[in-house]
Design an enzyme around this catalytic site. Sequence first.
Site, short mmCIF file in Angstrom:
data_model
loop_
_atom_site.label_atom_id
_atom_site.label_comp_id
_atom_site.label_asym_id
_atom_site.label_seq_id
_atom_site.Cartn_x
_atom_site.Cartn_y
_atom_site.Cartn_z
N TYR A 140 0.82 -1.22 0.00
CA TYR A 140 0.00 0.00 0.00
C TYR A 140 0.86 1.27 0.00
O TYR A 140 0.37 2.34 -0.32
CB TYR A 140 -0.95 0.04 1.22
N LYS A 191 3.43 -14.96 1.93
CA LYS A 191 3.49 -15.71 0.67
C LYS A 191 4.96 -15.85 0.31
O LYS A 191 5.40 -15.39 -0.75
CB LYS A 191 2.71 -14.98 -0.43
N ASP A 224 -2.86 -17.90 1.33
CA ASP A 224 -4.00 -18.55 0.69
C ASP A 224 -4.53 -19.70 1.56
O ASP A 224 -5.74 -19.87 1.72
CB ASP A 224 -3.64 -19.05 -0.73
N ASP A 248 -5.41 -6.88 5.83
CA ASP A 248 -6.62 -6.16 5.43
C ASP A 248 -7.70 -7.16 5.02
O ASP A 248 -8.83 -7.15 5.53
CB ASP A 248 -6.25 -5.24 4.25
N ASP A 252 -10.86 -8.80 7.65
CA ASP A 252 -12.25 -8.52 7.27
C ASP A 252 -13.06 -9.81 7.17
O ASP A 252 -14.21 -9.88 7.59
CB ASP A 252 -12.32 -7.77 5.93
#
Length: 359
Positions: A140, A191, A224, A248, A252
């Site tokens: 980000y 990852k 994942d 993020d 959620d």
Amino acid sequence: MSRMLLLPGDGIGPEVLAQAERVIEALNRDFGLDVEVQSALLGGASIDTYGTPLTAETLAQAKASDVILMGSVGGPKWSDTPFDRRPEQGLLDLRKGLSLFANLRPAKCFAALTDSSTLKPEVVAGLDLVFVRELIGGVYFGEPRGIEALADGGRRGFNTQSYTDEEVRRVARTAFELARTRSSRLCSVDKSNVMEAGLLWREEVTMLGASDYPDVDLSHMYADNCAMQLVREPRQFDVILTDNLFGDLLSDAAAMLTGSLGMLPSAALGESGKSSLYEPIHGSAPDIAGKDLANPCATILSLAMALRHGLERPDLAERVESAVARALDEGYRTAELTGGSHRVGTAAMGQAIIARLHA
Ligand code: ATP
Ligand code: MG
């Protein structure tokens, strides 16, 4: 004496924060808390008054405070302004300005909200985990970034996933410390199979765990797989450490397993001893603003996190959390919650919680 800055913000923010302020008053009056409260504008409210979502004065006031309690920012009124002048930018600048690199997001399912016949199918009784999400680095914020024109007349958008060893270590420390206050189990999510920043992440977390936190049971998971495990068996987790982007998305998803956006607090922490920021995870909910419908629990539970992490009053944090749980146990519900026997508005929910601080 400690200093607290209130940033009510927009939409339901001022309504829910008003209830948290009443809880602070009660704690100051009856339970030996010694907090001085100030207020300032943030987000759309600040744009309307000062033309900018975060003024230099408000940032300075925030830096001079021990803890900052925020409502929520944003709303349709400001949705057409450019990105860098939106209400949400004020919050991003505040987090960055305070170097708040660790975002704590608990996903806890209150027992009282799981025994109803109208229970939503996705809700997981007994869920009680915390995400520690890196908040001011990663893709980000990484450079270079942009949208560029291509020679063939097309365009390319690009961002950079980037972490330094120190950026990983400081947020990992927060997660290891938190794990020690819980069940001493930490799952780090990355990852590292496909991303260099992820590989560095895993190496740094592993080394820090071995050198400074050998007592913490550290495991690693690919992001994942973590998404899959959160759906398959979310109760396997206690503390999950992950980067800005994965945090993020995954936090959620986990929030939905608890059944109510109106119940979930969060904290943004920097170096210990510096100011920290607490806020409900829900947004400004313009559809219910001004109607005494908003659930103030997420904000009151954010205050509890401020008491625990920023004001070093874990005793009062527990008192507030117990009062919220008891109000739910005794059937108090705001409009969006299922079950219960007393349908109440924002202010009455606040009152029910305050009345239960004493026992
Ligand atoms: P944002 O972009 O600011 O996150 P959003 O629309 O994505 O906004 P919220 O503002 O959190 O998300 O609201 C989503 C819906 O959830 C709202 O329409 C509202 O009805 C409900 N909601 C959110 N917070 C609360 C709350 N504290 N009490 C009751 N309902 C809430
Ligand atoms: Mg949202």
